[in-house]
Design a protein around this motif. Structure first.
Motif, mmCIF file in Angstrom:
data_model
loop_
_atom_site.group_PDB
_atom_site.id
_atom_site.type_symbol
_atom_site.label_atom_id
_atom_site.label_comp_id
_atom_site.label_asym_id
_atom_site.label_seq_id
_atom_site.Cartn_x
_atom_site.Cartn_y
_atom_site.Cartn_z
ATOM 1 N N ILE A 1 25.705 47.236 42.283
ATOM 2 C CA ILE A 1 24.941 47.965 43.556
ATOM 3 C C ILE A 1 26.144 48.437 44.263
ATOM 4 C CG2 ILE A 1 23.749 48.224 45.675
ATOM 5 C CD1 ILE A 1 21.942 45.919 44.421
ATOM 6 N N GLN A 2 27.192 47.693 44.464
ATOM 7 C CA GLN A 2 28.268 48.078 45.678
ATOM 8 C C GLN A 2 29.151 49.168 44.889
ATOM 9 O OE1 GLN A 2 32.036 47.326 45.648
ATOM 10 N NE2 GLN A 2 32.041 48.458 47.676
ATOM 11 N N SER A 3 29.493 48.999 43.636
ATOM 12 C CA SER A 3 30.275 50.058 43.077
ATOM 13 C C SER A 3 29.586 51.232 42.681
ATOM 14 C CB SER A 3 30.663 49.318 41.672
ATOM 15 O OG SER A 3 29.550 49.199 40.636
ATOM 16 N N ARG A 4 28.144 51.309 42.723
ATOM 17 C CA ARG A 4 27.640 52.490 42.558
ATOM 18 C C ARG A 4 27.327 53.334 43.848
ATOM 19 N NH1 ARG A 4 23.027 51.392 37.721
ATOM 20 N NH2 ARG A 4 24.428 50.443 36.348
ATOM 21 N N THR A 5 27.081 52.548 44.997
ATOM 22 C CA THR A 5 26.923 53.105 46.358
ATOM 23 C C THR A 5 28.002 53.152 47.197
ATOM 24 O OG1 THR A 5 26.562 50.789 47.346
ATOM 25 C CG2 THR A 5 24.726 51.938 46.287
#
Length: 102
Positions: free
Chosen positions: A37-41
């Motif tokens: 999630i962190q890498s996508r957001t």
């Protein structure tokens, strides 16, 4: 139902949380780890953890511990319930007015 709906809508009440939720909806039933999630957001890990806790408390995200990872998933049934709640009386006053005018 009012309290549940208020909690769900409140959980989605920020741009960052909506971004996280939309990311999880796009991911489907498989869900995503916090790192994914962190890498996508691009949301910082500590901030992301806070947003995920808020979304989970509001019932729109579920978290499952799998080994050392936590898988996060959108709660599709709850999201459908919230959509139905807000749309259940769509145009009701308009229909009633038309019936009275007729």
């Amino acid at each position: 139902m009012w309290e549940v709906a208020a909690a769900g809508f409140s959980a989605m009440g920020s741009e960052a949380r909506l971004k996280v939720l939309k990311t999880l909806v796009r991911a489907g039933q498989a869900g995503l780890t916090v790192g994914e999630i962190q890498s996508r957001t691009g949301i910082a890990p500590s901030t992301l953890a806070h947003h995920l806790r808020f979304l989970a408390a509001g019932g729109v995200v579920e978290q499952e511990k799998v080994g050392r990872s936590t898988i996060n998933r959108a709660c599709y049934d709850e999201l459908r319930n919230l959509a139905q709640f807000i749309l259940s009386e769509c145009c009701a006053d308009e229909i009633e007015k038309a019936a009275n005018d007729g």
